[in-house]
Design a protein around this motif. Structure first.
Motif, short mmCIF file in Angstrom:
data_model
loop_
_atom_site.label_atom_id
_atom_site.label_comp_id
_atom_site.label_asym_id
_atom_site.label_seq_id
_atom_site.Cartn_x
_atom_site.Cartn_y
_atom_site.Cartn_z
N ALA A 166 0.92 -1.18 -0.07
CA ALA A 166 0.13 -0.04 -0.17
C ALA A 166 0.91 1.23 -0.04
N PHE A 167 2.04 1.22 0.69
CA PHE A 167 2.90 2.46 0.83
C PHE A 167 3.33 2.75 -0.66
N ASP A 173 2.25 1.67 -3.57
CA ASP A 173 1.39 2.13 -4.39
C ASP A 173 0.99 3.60 -4.20
N SER A 174 1.15 4.40 -3.09
CA SER A 174 0.62 5.51 -2.77
C SER A 174 1.91 6.52 -3.42
N GLN A 196 1.48 9.78 -5.56
CA GLN A 196 -0.04 10.26 -5.22
C GLN A 196 -0.13 10.96 -3.94
N ASP A 197 0.63 10.75 -2.88
CA ASP A 197 0.74 11.07 -1.53
C ASP A 197 1.97 11.81 -1.42
N ALA A 225 3.90 10.57 1.82
CA ALA A 225 4.79 9.14 1.60
C ALA A 225 5.94 9.63 0.67
#
Length: 364
Positions: free
Chosen positions: A266-267, A269-270, A273-274, A277
Motif C-alpha cells: 500500500a505504501f 502504491d501511494s 500520489q501522496d 509518502a
C-alpha cells in the motif's frame, strides 16, 4: 566408483546454479574430461534427474543440446518466522517457487505456538505435494542461531534469549534445518554462483549477510551481518534493541509502513500520489544510501538489496545508485548495487534450498 560419484556431485552442484547448460560447458567449467561428463550425465539422466532442454543457437556447425535439472524431481519447504507472521514456500529443485503463502501468526515461546506452526505448514504443503518428494523443512528466524545445539541464542525481534528450537523440530514431520533469516536470504542467491557479496535484508527489521568465496561468513560468534544495529545517526531515533540511532530505525521496512499500520504494498502504491509518502520515501533512500556507502567501503563487494523493500528495488536502483555514488568518491559507478533474485519470502527460499545442497553433498 568414487571418482564417478565425485564427478556426478560436481555436475549436480554446478547445475543447481544454472537454468541450463551443455556438456561442453560442464567439461570446461569443472575441468572434467568429456568422457567423465558424458558418463555422469548418462547416469543422472537414467535416474531422472537430468533432461534435455532444447538446443543452443547455431554457430555454423552442429547445434549443441542443452541439458537441465528435472525440476520436479524433489521439493523442499521453507518457513520464515517473524514476530507477527509466518511465510511459507514450496521450492522445486530448479529453485523456482511452486507455491507461497504468508499468514499472520503472533510468535509466542510455547508449545501452543509450535503446534500452530505445524498445522499451518502441513496444511500448506500437504495439498500441493506428496510428502515422499519433500526433502525437508527449512526454518528461518531473526536472531543468532547455534545450529549444533538447536538454540536461538538471542533475538531482539522475538524478545528471546537461549530459546530451544528442539520442540519445534520434533513436532515437524520431516528433517528440519534452522538458519538466521538474513543468512537464509543470502543462501537464496546461490552463494556458489555469487561468490562475493553483501546481502542487505530490508524487511520489518533490518539484517544482513556476508558471502566470501561462495561461503557465508558468520564471524567468530555468528554475529556478522548485524547491519541493523550499526550506528547511523548519533543520538537518533530509538531502536527496538534499546540503543539510539541504529540503522534499523531508519532503513527497515517498518519505517515505511508505520510499524505495520499499513502494508508495504500500500505504501509503495501511494508513491507519486501522496506527498507525505513521497517525503518519507526520499528520506528513507537518503539514509539507505549512507548505509550502503559504508558497507561498500568496508567490504568492496556487490551489495544485494533484499527483504521486503528489496523486492521493489528494480524500479528505484538508478535513483539510489546516484545517491550512493554521491557519498563515495572511490566508486563513481554504483553498478555494484543490485536487486535480489526473489521478491517475496527470500529467507524461506534460502532455508528450503539448503536441502538441495545437502542432497547433492550426500551423493543422492
Amino acid at each position: 566408483m568414487e571418482k564417478k560419484v565425485s564427478a556426478r556431485q560436481k555436475i549436480l552442484d554446478f547445475m543447481l546454479n544454472q537454468e541450463s547448460t551443455t556438456k561442453a560447458e560442464l567439461a570446461k567449467s569443472l575441468d572434467l574430461s568429456m568422457p567423465t561428463v558424458l558418463s555422469g550425465i548418462a547416469d543422472l539422466t537414467e535416474k531422472g534427474l537430468v533432461i534435455e532442454a532444447g538446443e543452443m543457437e547455431s554457430t555454423g556447425g552442429r547445434r549443441a543440446r542443452r541439458i537441465a535439472l528435472q525440476e520436479d524431481y524433489c521439493l523442499s519447504v521453507g518457513v520464515d518466522i517473524t514476530a507477527h507472521h509466518i511465510g511459507m514456500v514450496l521450492v522445486n529443485l530448479g529453485g523456482k517457487i511452486v507455491a507461497w503463502q504468508r499468514k499472520r501468526l503472533n510468535f509466542t515461546p510455547d508449545a501452543a505456538y509450535c503446534r500452530n506452526v505445524l498445522e499451518q505448514v502441513e496444511a500448506f504443503y500437504s495439498c500441493r505435494a506428496q510428502e515422499d518428494k519433500i526433502l525437508g523443512i527449512g526454518v528461518s528466524l531473526p536472531g543468532i542461531i547455534h545450529r549444533k545445539e538447536h538454540v536461538l541464542v538471542k533475538s531482539h525481534a522475538l524478545h528471546l534469549e537461549n530459546y530451544s528450537l528442539r520442540m519445534l523440530e520434533q513436532m515437524l514431520p520431516l528433517p528440519v534445518y534452522f538458519e538466521n533469516d538474513a543468512n537464509a536470504a543470502m543462501l537464496a542467491e546461490n552463494p556458489g554462483k555469487v561468490k562475493n557479496a553483501v546481502y542487505l535484508s530490508l524487511s520489518s527489521t533490518l539484517g544482513g549477510a556476508v558471502c566470501i568465496d561462495g561461503e557465508l561468513y558468520t564471524g567468530q560468534n555468528r554475529k556478522a551481518g548485524e547491519f541493523g544495529h550499526m550506528l547511523l545517526v548519533p543520538d537518533g531515533r530509538p531502536c527496538y534493541c534499546g540503543k539510539m540511532g541504529c540503522a534499523d530505525a531508519y532503513c527497515a521496512a517498518s519505517v515505511l509502513t508505520g510499524n505495520g499500520n499499513m502494508t508495504l504494498d500500500a505504501f509503495m502504491d501511494s508513491l507519486g500520489q501522496d506527498g507525505r509518502a513521497d517525503r518519507i520515501w526520499e528520506d528513507y533512500l537518503d539514509n539507505l544510501s549512507i548505509l550502503i556507502s559504508n558497507l561498500r567501503m568496508i567490504f568492496d563487494t556487490d551489495i544485494i538489496l533484499g527483504g521486503d523493500v528489496g523486492g521493489y528495488a528494480d524500479g528505484y536502483l538508478v535513483k539510489l545508485r546516484e545517491k550512493v555514488a554521491a557519498h563515495n568518491l572511490f566508486d563513481l559507478d554504483a553498478s555494484y548495487l543490485k536487486g535480489c533474485s526473489y521478491r517475496r519470502e527470500a529467507s524461506a527460499v534460502g532455508v528450503a534450498k539448503h536441502f538441495f545442497r545437502k542432497f547433492v553433498e550426500e551423493g543422492i
